[in-house]
Design an enzyme around this catalytic site. Structure first.
Site: not given
Ligand code: SAH
Length: 510
Positions: A38, A60, A175
């Site tokens: 995704d 997504k 998020m």
């Molecule tokens: N499972 C993921 C989180 C998914 S929810 C994890 O463990 O990282 C999606 C949220 O993750 C986004 O809205 C943002 O807040 C955060 N996110 C994911 N990748 C990111 C990145 N490279 N930099 C900053 N925030 C990130």
């Protein structure tokens, strides 16, 4: 009956920097029949997939759900039931706000075997790349990961604002960008000091990383001014102040520079990895691709008669590769080359030759055809039979000079560079949006094909804010023939030389 159901691997793809993928995740991607990924999983990781693997994008991005969660679930079950092993890549860690738990429950209910490969979560990694440790003995004894997605004004909220506000925990919201104002308001309302430090880190761990800092009082305005959008991590707590001291990633010399790589994809990885290590964001738009010659008969013929030659000269890594590919295809090996002397242009070509167990007899001081000629002038070349396997339509100076020196030269085409216009639209659109800082040219053909990509567009206008970097004088001359004066020319005509010159350019323009 043997159970033929495939296994679904719920894999944490890490936060963005491909180097933060686990070894186990990589192994599963390499062997999977189907890869489902995704928006947050780096597309770079797809390079590890098998060539014949099915690659499925399920989207997504914010509200844009290319496939609904339900359809994703059905897809995973359907593929597994076909007996296929599925690598389901999820950004960060699959069980940290990734709905991985739900996917696992659903697989269980359908009796589909699954495994979980934890990943490096953005909740820790994005702050780390911004120089913010989520715990530190002097500042906090615990850390909370909180969803920022829930509407904090809703009545039956599960958010415990009073608890968050009163604790000295580092609060990490995921998020949460759209809800930033509400998050801040609720914390202050529940007693959190308005001078508590806050940071937002967008696209953490990638070359697009952007960090905005402030306090609970100032952050909303600062984020608005910086126009920072999702995806970002919000970190709240005293550890944020450590960034002043500990920031490291954004201090890299080429941090955030968007650099276009025009060389053939098969050759680009060296340049990409060198630039990425320096913090650059590399955009690969290969303008050429390297292919075997249309007619391989002349090369084969010369290999058949190899015992008649005295010298073998390679002018590029590709020449070496295609020569040996053909040799092996003919059922021969290096033993048929034992009587020959070898010359290479450039240290990288020499290294590639060494991979085949052969040490070049001659390595010119600089890496141009002219220097090879100088190197030969000290040797007895008269009446010697020389084989020169190289690109179709290569420069003529080397064969001309060697012939003048009395060598009996056979030039054969070992490979061809063909134009690659797959990335044409992307290139033009990036240029029009002013989203490119540097374009690298690593050969004359990258220049001429790049120019043909621009077609009738006004090159001067499109390249106005772009730095052009050339690997050497011949490539620069080609650029000039299109009215482009390179801003940077490598001092040493190699990939490393090009990278060094880029570094010097940016150092001196600081
Ligand atoms: N499972 C993921 C989180 C998914 S929810 C994890 O463990 O990282 C999606 C949220 O993750 C986004 O809205 C943002 O807040 C955060 N996110 C994911 N990748 C990111 C990145 N490279 N930099 C900053 N925030 C990130």
């Amino acid at each position: 009956m043997i159970d033929k159901t495939g296994t679904v691997y719920l894999i944490g793809a890490g936060p963005g920097d491909p180097g933060l993928l686990t070894i186990k995740a990589k192994e599963h991607i390499e062997t999977a029949d189907v890869v489902v990924y995704d928006y947050l999983a780096s597309p770079f990781l797809l390079n590890y997939a098998r060539k014949d693997a099915q690659i499925i994008y399920v989207g997504k991005k914010g509200g844009d759900h290319t496939l609904s969660q339900n359809k994703i679930n059905l897809l995973l079950v359907e593929k597994a039931r076909q007996g296929l092993n599925v690598a389901r890549l999820k950004g960060g860690d699959p069980f940290v706000f990734g709905r991985g738990g739900e996917e696992a429950q659903m697989l269980l209910s359908h009796k589909v075997p699954y495994e979980v490969v934890p990943g490096v979560t953005s909740a820790i990694a994005a702050p780390a790349y911004a120089g913010i440790p989520v715990t530190h003995r002097d500042h906090t004894s615990f850390v909370s990961f909180i969803t920022g997605h829930e509407d904090p004004t809703k009545k039956d909220s599960s958010m415990q604002w009073d608890v968050y506000a009163k604790s000295n925990a580092t609060l990490v919201f995921l998020m949460g960008v759209k809800n930033l104002e509400n998050i801040v308001k609720n914390l202050i309302k529940n007693g959190k000091s308005s001078d508590t430090p806050v940071a937002l880190v967008r696209w953490g761990t990638t070359a697009r990383q952007k960090t905005v800092t402030g306090t609970l009082e100032t952050i909303v305005e600062r984020v608005r001014q910086a126009r920072l959008k999702s995806p970002a991590i919000i970190v709240i707590g005293h550890v944020v102040s450590l960034r002043d001291e500990l920031s490291w990633f954004d201090k890299k010399p080429l941090f955030g520079k968007r650099i276009v790589i025009t060389r053939a994809r098969a050759q680009a990885s060296g340049l990409v990895s060198k630039l990425s290590k320096l913090g650059a964001h590399c955009i690969e738009i290969p303008t050429i691709h390297i292919a075997p010659p249309e007619d391989t008969a002349p090369l084969k013929e010369s290999i058949k008669n190899i015992k008649n030659y005295d010298w073998l000269i390679f002018t590029s890594v590709n020449g070496v590769k295609f020569f040996f590919d053909t040799l092996f295809d003919m059922g021969l090996d290096v033993r048929v080359l034992g009587h020959l002397k070898f010359a290479c242009i450039g240290p990288v070509t020499k290294e590639r030759l060494k991979d085949y167990g052969i040490i070049s007899d001659i390595l010119p001081e600089t890496y141009r055809a002219e220097s090879v000629i100088d190197a030969f002038s000290t040797l007895e070349i008269k009446d010697k039979k020389v084989l020169l396997p190289r690109a179709k339509r290569a420069r003529t100076i080397l064969p001309e000079k060697l012939t003048k020196m009395g060598a009996r030269l056979d030039e054969v085409t070992a490979y061809e560079t063909r134009i690659n216009d797959k990335g044409k639209e992307e290139l033009i659109s990036l240029l029009e949006k002013d989203e490119i800082d540097v374009i690298t040219f690593t050969s004359s053909s990258t220049v001429s094909n790049f120019m043909s990509h621009l077609e009738s567009k006004d090159a001067g206008k499109l390249l106005k804010n772009v730095i052009t970097a050339s690997i050497g004088p011949i490539t620069s001359d080609t650029a000039r023939s299109f009215d482009i004066e390179p801003d940077i020319e490598a001092k040493e005509y190699t990939i490393q030389g090009l990278v060094d010159s880029l570094l010097i350019y940016y150092e001196s323009s600081k």
